[in-house]
Design a protein around this motif. Structure first.
Motif, PDB file in Angstrom:
ATOM      1  N   ARG A  85     -33.896   2.254  35.806  1.00  0.00           N
ATOM      2  CA  ARG A  85     -34.825   1.865  34.751  1.00  0.00           C
ATOM      3  C   ARG A  85     -35.788   0.811  35.275  1.00  0.00           C
ATOM      4  NH1 ARG A  85     -31.684   2.768  29.795  1.00  0.00           N
ATOM      5  NH2 ARG A  85     -31.554   5.020  29.843  1.00  0.00           N
ATOM      6  N   ARG A  88     -38.457   2.326  37.217  1.00  0.00           N
ATOM      7  CA  ARG A  88     -39.393   2.999  36.345  1.00  0.00           C
ATOM      8  C   ARG A  88     -40.269   1.990  35.614  1.00  0.00           C
ATOM      9  NH1 ARG A  88     -37.742   6.464  31.189  1.00  0.00           N
ATOM     10  NH2 ARG A  88     -38.762   4.800  30.120  1.00  0.00           N
ATOM     11  N   TRP A  89     -39.675   0.902  35.211  1.00  0.00           N
ATOM     12  CA  TRP A  89     -40.461  -0.114  34.524  1.00  0.00           C
ATOM     13  C   TRP A  89     -41.568  -0.642  35.429  1.00  0.00           C
ATOM     14  CZ3 TRP A  89     -35.383  -2.748  32.880  1.00  0.00           C
ATOM     15  CH2 TRP A  89     -34.941  -2.181  31.703  1.00  0.00           C
ATOM     16  N   ARG A  91     -43.101   0.861  37.681  1.00  0.00           N
ATOM     17  CA  ARG A  91     -44.168   1.848  37.731  1.00  0.00           C
ATOM     18  C   ARG A  91     -44.943   1.871  36.411  1.00  0.00           C
ATOM     19  NH1 ARG A  91     -41.144   5.915  38.765  1.00  0.00           N
ATOM     20  NH2 ARG A  91     -41.243   6.986  36.786  1.00  0.00           N
TER      21      ARG A  91
END
Lengths: 165, 386
Positions: A85, A88-89, A91
């Motif tokens: 996560r 992803r954060w 990004r």
């Protein structure tokens, strides 16, 4: 009705039964632990991934203290989930810092404090407060040193105590 | 253990693990690989036609103030889904083609399984999502309901291990794990796939083709199948919140001129006085170092205002609505431009919303939801852990 069928796999039956028994025996506690650490939405996925990872190892059925081993695997999956996560954060630029000062129900304040704990802190606090484990038992279950448990628990307690004052 | 904290912390964890999902059937690698978009409802959020729209699924942990003690999860129990009317069905083996209104239903189910829902991919979901499926399983309401799928427009994903013939229909069977199987065939130019566990012979032998009108509820679909229940805007962009209910399942969509995000899940949410169901986060926001966050959900009909606390402390108050006039609960959607962490560029919290509170007409707090998420990162990496 015309039915034609071939190629059963009877040799897999015994292994499947062992997996089945292991899941039914140990999954409830593992799911509870996962729920406490990552929340109800991800709990089943995390537990399932951990269980599959463990039971895909050769000789998994000989593991001593399978219950503790599965808890450790769930903890590791939870931390992997956090790292995924987090990447992803990065990004998605979803980084935000909570600054809300809120006043309402005592239990809500404490819930808020629990929600802010890290995966490791939440694991230790859950095992200490809900499972009533000693620091030594937590250290053994999570495969960390007792001093790590003591330090983690102390920091978590401070955060939780603030929520109660 | 600290005696002052002890009962309070225990009580909070009691509340947290009260939401623990059912363990469900024994997992196998086959379950995970067969259909990740269906087996994992927590991740079933779909980005549609907009690169700038990111999809975030959220879930809440609910705490209550002044809750009606007479209300229990059993009161919110489920609508029973009758099976499709297969009496009007046609044998699969008699079909040369499947029309767009045709569905393939299972008339013989493994013990304990029942009809759950029909789902039709919306054209808005993209050119690779053109299938329609009927799901069977156990209505647990925790994201692990489905155990058998009959899907038109999908083929096996791997290499078949064996074949099986029923009537004149030849099936290719894939068995990634002994207990799980995936069977495919073609009807005219259309792929048909059936996935489940246990024995498959009787399931395949009992397949029947029925029309749309024989399904008990309207199939779950995309944003175009939903009704608008709430609307808001941020930076001049209008966001709408749409709902589609079908039996005991529903789809939530947040749409803007850039696209839509959302997904479908169980309607059964015990204790759900305040929910956080769907949302999008778009970047960049109006100012550098910001994002536009939109979240939506539902509240009980007694709610007069909803206060949404975003993770950077921004608080937005909205009036819940049901613009469709068709539900007995209300819906909220809130949008805000929120700041990112300028120092690290890294997240500190998982969710863009820290808390959602519902107030009644007298301004009394009647419910609040705090996303549990994953909390903050550990302060230092542990080298001791395995």
């Amino acid at each position: 009705m015309d039915l034609m069928h071939h190629d059963p796999h009877p040799e897999r039956g015994q292994a499947d039964e062992q997996v089945d028994v292991a899941w039914r025996t140990h999954a409830p506690a593992a799911v509870r632990f996962a729920t406490a650490v990552v929340g109800p939405v991800d709990a089943h996925d995390v537990t399932t991934s951990a269980f599959l990872r463990v039971t895909s190892q050769p000789g998994w059925s000989d593991i001593e203290h399978f219950d503790r081993y599965l808890i450790r695997a769930v903890r590791n999956e939870a931390q992997n989930l956090y790292r995924q996560r987090r990447r992803r954060w990065q990004r998605d630029l979803l980084a935000v810092r909570p600054e809300a000062s809120i006043d309402s129900l005592p239990d809500v304040d404490l819930l808020r404090a629990v929600a802010s704990l890290s995966v490791r802190q939440r694991s230790v606090v859950f095992l200490a407060y809900w499972q009533d484990m000693t620091e030594a038992e937590i250290a053994e279950t999570l495969d960390v040193t007792r001093s790590t448990v003591h330090r983690t628990l102390a920091r978590a307690r401070n955060a939780l105590r603030k929520a109660l004052t | 253990m600290n005696m002052q904290l002890d009962p309070h912390v225990k009580a909070v964890f009691d509340e947290i693990i009260a939401h623990a999902p059912d363990i469900g059937p024994t997992p196998s690698a086959g379950v995970v690989n067969l259909d990740p978009t269906v087996s994992d409802r927590g991740r079933r959020w779909l980005a549609v036609a907009a690169a700038a729209v990111l999809v975030v699924g959220v879930a809440g942990l609910v705490a209550f103030a002044g809750r009606d003690a007479s209300r229990s999860p059993a009161d919110e129990a489920t609508v029973t889904s009758p099976p499709p009317d297969s009496g009007a069905g046609r044998p699969l083996s008699s079909m040369d083609q499947l029309a767009s209104s045709d569905w393939v239903v299972a008339t013989v189910l493994p013990d304990g399984l029942e009809y759950l829902y029909a789902r039709r991919d919306s054209p808005a979901l993209g050119p690779d999502r053109q299938s329609r499926a009927i799901a069977y399983g156990v209505p647990r309401g925790d994201g692990t309901d489905e155990e058998l799928w009959v899907e038109i427009g999908r083929a096996n994903v791997g290499t078949p291990d064996e074949s099986f013939t029923v009537g004149e229909v030849v099936w290719s069977i894939e068995r990634p794990e002994d207990s799980w199987w995936s069977a495919s065939t073609r009807v005219g130019g259309t792929d048909l796939n059936v996935r489940g566990s246990g024995t498959f012979e009787q399931v395949l032998a009992g397949l029947t083709v029925v029309d749309d009108s024989n399904l008990p509820f309207t199939p779950l679909g995309g944003p175009d199948d939903a009704v608008v229940v709430a609307r808001t805007n941020v930076d001049g962009d209008i966001y709408t919140y749409s709902i589609q209910e079908s039996g005991r399942y529903k789809c939530d969509w947040v749409t803007s001129q850039d696209g839509a995000s959302g997904g479908c899940g169980s309607l059964v949410q015990p204790d759900a006085d305040v929910t956080i169901d769907a949302g999008v986060t778009t970047e960049p926001g109006a100012l550098p170092g910001t994002v536009d966050a939109v979240r939506s959900g539902s509240v009980t009909a007694a709610t007069a205002s909803v206060e949404v606390v975003f993770a950077d402390g921004t608080t937005v108050t909205v009036e819940p609505t049901d613009l469709s006039g068709t539900f007995d609960i209300l819906f909220w959607i809130a949008a805000a431009t929120i700041s990112t962490d300028s120092q690290t560029g890294l997240p500190v919290t998982q969710e863009s919303v820290a808390e959602v509170r519902a107030y009644d007409r007298e301004g009394i707090l009647i419910g609040t939801t705090i996303p549990l998420g994953l909390g903050q990162p550990d302060e230092e990496p542990s080298t001791e852990e395995q």
